[in-house]
Write a protein that holds these residues in place. Structure first.
Motif, PDB file in Angstrom:
ATOM      1  N   SER A 124      37.941 -21.174 -35.219  1.00  0.00           N
ATOM      2  CA  SER A 124      37.631 -21.202 -33.932  1.00  0.00           C
ATOM      3  C   SER A 124      37.097 -19.964 -33.254  1.00  0.00           C
ATOM      4  O   SER A 124      37.677 -18.673 -33.749  1.00  0.00           O
ATOM      5  CB  SER A 124      38.991 -21.429 -33.150  1.00  0.00           C
ATOM      6  OG  SER A 124      39.356 -22.771 -33.578  1.00  0.00           O
ATOM      7  N   ALA A 125      35.874 -20.056 -32.638  1.00  0.00           N
ATOM      8  CA  ALA A 125      35.281 -18.797 -32.029  1.00  0.00           C
ATOM      9  C   ALA A 125      35.451 -18.685 -30.460  1.00  0.00           C
ATOM     10  O   ALA A 125      35.356 -19.717 -29.802  1.00  0.00           O
ATOM     11  CB  ALA A 125      33.764 -18.790 -32.223  1.00  0.00           C
ATOM     12  N   PHE A 126      35.838 -17.729 -29.941  1.00  0.00           N
ATOM     13  CA  PHE A 126      35.766 -17.268 -28.614  1.00  0.00           C
ATOM     14  C   PHE A 126      34.887 -16.340 -27.965  1.00  0.00           C
ATOM     15  O   PHE A 126      34.776 -15.188 -28.771  1.00  0.00           O
ATOM     16  CB  PHE A 126      37.092 -16.853 -28.114  1.00  0.00           C
ATOM     17  CG  PHE A 126      38.216 -18.067 -28.436  1.00  0.00           C
ATOM     18  CD1 PHE A 126      38.562 -19.002 -27.625  1.00  0.00           C
ATOM     19  CD2 PHE A 126      38.694 -18.023 -29.673  1.00  0.00           C
ATOM     20  CE1 PHE A 126      39.242 -19.997 -28.058  1.00  0.00           C
ATOM     21  CE2 PHE A 126      39.814 -18.865 -30.171  1.00  0.00           C
ATOM     22  CZ  PHE A 126      40.196 -20.121 -29.263  1.00  0.00           C
ATOM     23  N   TRP A 127      34.476 -16.189 -26.743  1.00  0.00           N
ATOM     24  CA  TRP A 127      33.377 -15.221 -25.710  1.00  0.00           C
ATOM     25  C   TRP A 127      33.610 -15.192 -24.590  1.00  0.00           C
ATOM     26  O   TRP A 127      34.099 -16.066 -23.951  1.00  0.00           O
ATOM     27  CB  TRP A 127      31.828 -15.009 -26.501  1.00  0.00           C
ATOM     28  CG  TRP A 127      31.436 -16.509 -26.275  1.00  0.00           C
ATOM     29  CD1 TRP A 127      30.607 -16.721 -25.131  1.00  0.00           C
ATOM     30  CD2 TRP A 127      31.400 -17.728 -26.856  1.00  0.00           C
ATOM     31  NE1 TRP A 127      30.097 -17.847 -25.040  1.00  0.00           N
ATOM     32  CE2 TRP A 127      30.580 -18.574 -26.118  1.00  0.00           C
ATOM     33  CE3 TRP A 127      32.035 -18.290 -28.326  1.00  0.00           C
ATOM     34  CZ2 TRP A 127      30.459 -20.098 -26.622  1.00  0.00           C
ATOM     35  CZ3 TRP A 127      31.767 -19.451 -28.458  1.00  0.00           C
ATOM     36  CH2 TRP A 127      31.121 -20.541 -27.669  1.00  0.00           C
ATOM     37  N   ASP A 128      33.260 -14.087 -23.922  1.00  0.00           N
ATOM     38  CA  ASP A 128      33.164 -13.826 -22.460  1.00  0.00           C
ATOM     39  C   ASP A 128      32.075 -14.454 -21.621  1.00  0.00           C
ATOM     40  O   ASP A 128      31.047 -14.772 -22.451  1.00  0.00           O
ATOM     41  CB  ASP A 128      33.461 -12.472 -21.865  1.00  0.00           C
ATOM     42  CG  ASP A 128      34.822 -11.939 -22.815  1.00  0.00           C
ATOM     43  OD1 ASP A 128      35.634 -12.604 -22.996  1.00  0.00           O
ATOM     44  OD2 ASP A 128      34.873 -10.501 -22.775  1.00  0.00           O
ATOM     45  N   MET A 129      31.909 -14.852 -20.513  1.00  0.00           N
ATOM     46  CA  MET A 129      31.040 -15.230 -19.437  1.00  0.00           C
ATOM     47  C   MET A 129      29.952 -14.058 -19.519  1.00  0.00           C
ATOM     48  O   MET A 129      30.359 -13.017 -19.525  1.00  0.00           O
ATOM     49  CB  MET A 129      31.250 -15.703 -18.274  1.00  0.00           C
ATOM     50  CG  MET A 129      32.280 -16.867 -18.257  1.00  0.00           C
ATOM     51  SD  MET A 129      32.672 -17.350 -16.517  1.00  0.00           S
ATOM     52  CE  MET A 129      30.844 -17.891 -15.919  1.00  0.00           C
TER      53      MET A 129
ATOM     54  N   ASN B 115      33.718 -21.272 -25.981  1.00  0.00           N
ATOM     55  CA  ASN B 115      34.547 -21.319 -27.279  1.00  0.00           C
ATOM     56  C   ASN B 115      34.066 -22.533 -28.196  1.00  0.00           C
ATOM     57  O   ASN B 115      33.588 -23.399 -27.701  1.00  0.00           O
ATOM     58  CB  ASN B 115      35.984 -21.602 -26.892  1.00  0.00           C
ATOM     59  CG  ASN B 115      36.414 -22.749 -26.365  1.00  0.00           C
ATOM     60  OD1 ASN B 115      36.371 -23.925 -26.817  1.00  0.00           O
ATOM     61  ND2 ASN B 115      36.706 -22.581 -24.952  1.00  0.00           N
ATOM     62  N   PHE B 116      34.327 -22.448 -29.456  1.00  0.00           N
ATOM     63  CA  PHE B 116      33.917 -23.495 -30.445  1.00  0.00           C
ATOM     64  C   PHE B 116      34.344 -23.510 -31.521  1.00  0.00           C
ATOM     65  O   PHE B 116      34.824 -22.368 -32.111  1.00  0.00           O
ATOM     66  CB  PHE B 116      32.373 -23.150 -30.652  1.00  0.00           C
ATOM     67  CG  PHE B 116      31.677 -24.500 -31.543  1.00  0.00           C
ATOM     68  CD1 PHE B 116      31.546 -25.750 -30.625  1.00  0.00           C
ATOM     69  CD2 PHE B 116      31.597 -24.457 -32.976  1.00  0.00           C
ATOM     70  CE1 PHE B 116      30.866 -26.677 -31.484  1.00  0.00           C
ATOM     71  CE2 PHE B 116      31.099 -25.425 -33.550  1.00  0.00           C
ATOM     72  CZ  PHE B 116      30.933 -26.504 -32.872  1.00  0.00           C
ATOM     73  N   THR B 117      34.894 -24.557 -32.300  1.00  0.00           N
ATOM     74  CA  THR B 117      35.702 -24.496 -33.522  1.00  0.00           C
ATOM     75  C   THR B 117      34.835 -25.237 -34.734  1.00  0.00           C
ATOM     76  O   THR B 117      34.200 -26.266 -34.600  1.00  0.00           O
ATOM     77  CB  THR B 117      36.947 -25.613 -33.309  1.00  0.00           C
ATOM     78  OG1 THR B 117      38.033 -24.805 -32.364  1.00  0.00           O
ATOM     79  CG2 THR B 117      37.910 -25.674 -34.658  1.00  0.00           C
ATOM     80  N   PHE B 118      34.669 -24.375 -35.838  1.00  0.00           N
ATOM     81  CA  PHE B 118      33.943 -24.740 -36.813  1.00  0.00           C
ATOM     82  C   PHE B 118      34.787 -25.408 -37.922  1.00  0.00           C
ATOM     83  O   PHE B 118      35.730 -25.136 -38.448  1.00  0.00           O
ATOM     84  CB  PHE B 118      33.205 -23.593 -37.753  1.00  0.00           C
ATOM     85  CG  PHE B 118      32.324 -22.878 -36.760  1.00  0.00           C
ATOM     86  CD1 PHE B 118      30.812 -23.231 -36.823  1.00  0.00           C
ATOM     87  CD2 PHE B 118      32.379 -21.964 -35.930  1.00  0.00           C
ATOM     88  CE1 PHE B 118      29.742 -22.509 -36.052  1.00  0.00           C
ATOM     89  CE2 PHE B 118      31.513 -21.298 -35.164  1.00  0.00           C
ATOM     90  CZ  PHE B 118      30.107 -21.634 -35.334  1.00  0.00           C
TER      91      PHE B 118
END
Length: 997
Positions: free
Chosen positions: A557-562, A593-596
């Protein structure tokens, strides 16, 4: 009376008879002979012969005639004895025998003259001389003198034998003759090649010889002759002249006959001309064809001119066979031609073809050049001209020409990429093969261009854009520029600049936003079409990027800010240094966010998040994490190349840094070996193990901080083969005892296979325990060899095969019988065939009466009897039969039998006194077992006495007989149950007065 034993022979003479007789006992004083005609009794000849004479010739007799001869012998005391015999003289052979065919191919006529004498008839035998087979076998009446044989083979030699028959006698005469030959049919002569002709014909069996003569009709000479025996139906004449006509004549012979047959003519194939060329002449519309003359002959050349690539014939010219060129006039300009030269000989042709040639072309007409309002192109057009294509040239008036080529079906061409506002000159010529026509010329102008190379670029900045272009080369007085937001089409800036400006910068713009610029060039009253350019300001990079692991489901799972400013989308790039494939995902501007999922297990991944705004992107720093590894799949444990090895293989199902292979004994579960294997290796050989043992293998996969085990696999090492295998027969039964020694290592048991020699039946299979070292194979066929194969078995695996061949003891022959077929020198021996097999029988015969050497015979395994010959008469023999298989034997009991004795020889009887008779004899062959002597009174036929004597006795005296009485004496030789007696011999005892005197 006394028998004279008359015999008659002619000793090969047809007019004489030789009479022979035996002299009577006590002799004769003379003989009288009388020859009469048989049937009529007419006396024809008589004669006499003195004492001691035993033969007499009768001459001057008629051949083939029956006679009766009487012989009278004069004995002592004027007594006579007569005997009559019949005889026949041999017939005479026929005279003047002839055999003729009358030139017929299927008939022979036989004739002859009768010989002197009598005959019963004639017998005619006709033979085919070559095969020696009897063709006709005919009997005729005695007055016949001719015969016709029909239905015979043509052209064949026959032999006739005419036999004159008279009673049992015959005389023969022979003659040979040929039937006339028949002529072969369907003679054909055809070419096989340029130097050979094939002759063939049918019905070639009607002549002994065929003669062929081949003539060259051009030179009127004989080229080749051939003689062949009957049956040949074809022949190939080689080494002939190409393109030449030949005549073939055929004739046949048989003995004295020769007959001319059919004839045929044919041509050999001509050779094709060589080096055929077609070239241009000085005249514009002429072409000349040339070729080299091939070997051989031909009638003429056919020269065909063909037009175009499809070879359509346009002209045909015939020239003599010695010519080598021809010229074609009046051809069309700019056309392609080829020529085919054909050599013609009789009905046959051979061709060669030239390469293509062209006539000179003419220049095209109706040439035009137009711009069609385009600033960078011109279109040229013209009327079609004959030729292969066109050569075009275009250039500015003061510059060199620019050349290009086109195919013949194209009549226009557009030039692209020209300079605006420029004057151009155009030229066009026609091309045909190597020829080019003079050019046609025309000129025209292009339109001016708008500004070139307009660009709009952010130069890596987030709030400004710079526009730049290249100034127009001619007719440009200035530029007008308008900047808008692309999405809303709202105008942001508008400005006009001079013709010496080539760039302008727009400030205070929004980051990541798309803008469009329009720019037009001005030249006099004309305005070029506007040019536009678009670009985005540079976006800002994302912050706070992280990557975390999920186990179920397997993923990251990937996460990042606006991010501030405009964003088209976020681009996520996930990749691994050890994996060639990477994952690229784009998400909307409001996603953070996005899950591979569906990633490769056991792999270290790296993540980069990129902001996209138009063609521009701004990327974050890298984040990294490992996926969980998967257990290895398809773990297989197989035997290695040696019994002490195991081969382990697996399929890598998902990443990991390395593998740990753990080996344990299956029964104890204790790990006996750990082997570390790097990632990428998928097999391992484990050595130094115990043969025939069961092992357990487990493989642990590692990826970063994560570990996982494979499923356990079971495998066996191959057992070692058994040692010292042997198979020996069991003497008391039809069985084999199989023994072996235990090999090192372990095993689950043994497998035996038993196959009977020479049998197609499947082998018998038996199993034995792992501690067994022997087994008994029962219920086998006696006297039979078996192939015994033995394996050690561990799990599904077998050791190398050991094999041995063993044979059972053969069965004993039964019901042996030795019988006498009533012979003094033969014994017949037979027995019942025992069950099973054997290599052969050994049969032995011993003599129990003498010390002679034993007789031995070897018989086939299917024999059941034998006859012993050339044995001693009156002897006792013992016999035995033995069945033999290899080194093993089985013998029957002995049986005995006697041969018949031979009767005593030279029996004589005398009377030494009035009351005694003495009998004496000699032994035939070896002495008999004993003798029995019997005496009978001849007058009353009563038995007077008998005596049994030993085998060495040769005489015996009977006493107390009556004087002057005739007695009959017989002596029998005895051997076992058999005896053989002499004929009875009579004699008288002496009278009393004889004894007193």
């Amino acid at each position: 009376g006394t028998l004279l034993n008359l015999s008659v022979s002619d000793h090969g003479r047809s007019d004489s008879l030789l009479l022979s007789w035996n002299e009577p006992k006590g002799g004769a004083e003379g003989y009288s002979l009388a020859l009469s005609s048989l049937g009529s009794g007419t006396l024809l000849q008589n004669g006499s012969a003195g004492p001691n004479t035993t033969s007499f010739w009768f001459h001057g007799l008629t051949p083939g005639t029956h006679y009766e001869i009487e012989v009278t012998a004069t004995l002592a005391c004027m007594e006579t004895t007569s005997q009559t015999v019949t005889a026949q003289t041999s017939p005479s052979p026929v005279r003047n025998l002839s055999l003729s065919s009358g030139r017929s191919s299927a008939v022979l006529h036989a004739s002859w003259a009768h010989a002197h004498g009598q005959r019963d008839g004639y017998h005619l035998a006709l033979y085919h001389s070559n095969s020696q087979t009897l063709v006709r076998n005919v009997s005729t009446l005695p007055n016949a003198s001719t015969f016709l044989f029909d239905g015979l083979l043509a052209g064949s030699e026959y032999a006739l034998k005419v036999i004159t028959l008279s009673g049992s006698s015959q005389a023969s005469t022979s003659i040979h003759q040929w039937t006339a030959p028949s002529i072969p049919t369907q003679l054909r002569l055809s070419p096989g090649s340029s130097t050979s002709l094939i002759a063939s014909w049918a019905d070639a069996t009607g002549a002994a010889w065929l003669h062929l003569a081949l003539h060259n009709l051009l030179t009127q000479t004989v080229t080749m002759t051939l003689s062949a025996k009957r049956g040949l139906t074809s022949y190939t004449f080689q080494h002939l002249h190409p393109g030449t006509q030949y005549w073939l004549g055929l004739s046949v012979t048989a003995g004295p006959y020769t007959v001319a047959g059919p004839n045929a003519t044919a041509w050999t194939y001509p050779l094709s001309p060589g080096n055929v060329t077609l070239s241009s002449e000085e005249e514009q519309s002429s072409l000349q064809a040339r070729w080299s003359t091939p070997a051989g002959k031909r009638d003429f050349y056919l020269v065909t001119l063909q037009e175009g690539g499809d070879g359509t014939p346009t002209r045909n010219i015939s020239v003599g066979g010695d010519n080598n060129h021809v010229t074609f006039h009046g051809l069309g300009p700019g056309k392609q031609y080829s020529v085919q030269v054909t050599a013609v000989a009789g009905p046959y042709r051979a061709s060669s073809r030239s390469t293509a040639a062209w006539t000179q072309p003419l220049a095209p007409s109706g040439v035009n050049l137009s711009s069609q309002d385009s600033p960078d192109s011109l279109t040229a057009s013209w009327e079609e001209a004959m030729g292969e294509g066109y050569l075009l040239a275009l250039s500015p008036t003061d510059h060199p020409m620019k050349n290009s080529s086109l195919l013949r079906d194209v009549t226009n061409f557009t030039y692209q990429g020209l300079r605006p506002g420029t004057l151009y000159t155009f030229e066009v010529s026609t091309v045909a093969g190597p020829y080019t026509s003079s050019p046609r010329r025309i000129a025209n102008w292009t339109y001016p261009l708008p500004p070139e190379q307009l660009t709009l670029s952010n130069l890596g900045r987030s709030t400004s854009l710079q526009a730049s272009w290249r100034a127009a080369t001619t007719g440009c007085t200035g530029y007008t520029a308008t900047l808008r937001e692309t999405k809303s089409q709202e105008q942001v800036r508008n400005m006009t600049v001079g013709n010496d400006w080539t760039n302008v910068t727009f400030e205070d713009l929004v980051p990541g936003r798309q803008y469009t610029l329009e720019l037009a060039a001005m030249a006099g009253p004309y305005r070029s079409p506007a040019r536009s350019a678009t670009d985005w300001t540079y976006p800002l990079a994302p912050a706070g990027v992280t990557l975390t692991n999920t186990r179920r489901p397997l993923g990251l799972s990937a996460f990042w800010d606006m991010t501030a400013g405009d964003v088209d989308q976020f681009h996520l790039q996930l990749y691994s240094k050890s994996h060639p494939a990477q994952r690229n995902i784009s998400v909307g501007p409001n996603t953070h966010n996005f899950t591979f999922l569906g990633l490769s297990p056991g792999i270290q991944y790296f993540l980069k998040v990129t902001v996209l705004a138009g063609p521009y992107r701004s990327s974050s720093h890298f984040a990294t994490e490992w996926t969980y590894p998967l257990s290895l799949a398809n773990v297989s444990v197989q035997p290695g190349r040696r019994p002490q090895e195991l081969h382990v293989s697996w399929v890598e199902s998902g990443g990991g840094r390395d593998h740990l292979v753990q080996l344990s004994v299956a029964e104890s579960l204790s790990i006996i070996r750990n082997v570390s294997i790097p990632r990428g290796v998928t097999q391992l050989d484990l050595e130094g193990l115990v043969p025939g043992s069961r092992y357990r293998v487990e493989i642990i996969s590692q990826a970063g901080p994560h570990r996982i085990s494979s499923q356990t696999a079971i495998g066996y090492t191959v057992p070692l083969p058994p040692l010292s295998l042997s198979a020996s027969p069991v003497s008391t039964a039809w069985a084999l005892a199989v023994h072996w020694e235990t090999p090192p290592g372990q095993r689950d048991g043994y497998l035996l296979s038993v196959h009977e020699e020479g049998s197609s039946a499947p082998p018998r299979n038996l199993e034995a325990g792992k501690d067994s070292t022997n087994v008994t194979l029962a219920q086998l066929e006696p006297g039979t060899c078996y192939l015994v194969e033995l394996w050690a078995v561990a799990g599904p695996y077998r050791s190398l095969r050991e094999n041995v061949t063993g044979c059972t003891v053969p069965a004993v022959p039964t019901n042996l019988n030795l019988t006498n077929p009533g012979s003094s020198s033969e014994l017949y021996m037979c027995w019942n065939k025992p069950p099973g097999r054997r290599d052969h029988y050994r049969v032995v015969l011993y003599s129990l009466s003498t010390q002679s050497r034993e007789r031995v015979q070897t018989l086939s395994p299917d024999a059941q009897n034998i006859t012993w010959t050339h044995l001693e008469a009156g002897s006792r023999f013992a016999a035995q039969v033995t069945a033999v298989k290899g080194l093993f034997k089985a013998s029957s009991t002995n049986v005995t039998q006697w041969t018949h004795p031979l009767a005593p020889a030279n029996l004589t009887v005398g009377s030494p006194s009035a009351s005694m008779l003495q009998a004496s004899w000699a032994a035939m062959g070896r002495e008999a077992e004993g003798y029995v002597v019997d005496v009978y009174d001849t007058a009353s036929s009563s038995h007077v006495g008998r005596v049994v004597l030993g085998g060495d006795a040769r005489s015996h005296i009977f006493r107390n007989l009556s004087p002057g009485t005739r007695y009959s004496v017989a002596v029998r030789a005895t051997a076992g149950p058999f005896d053989a007696s002499t004929p009875n011999l009579t004699h008288c005892t002496r009278e009393y007065d004889t004894l007193l005197a």
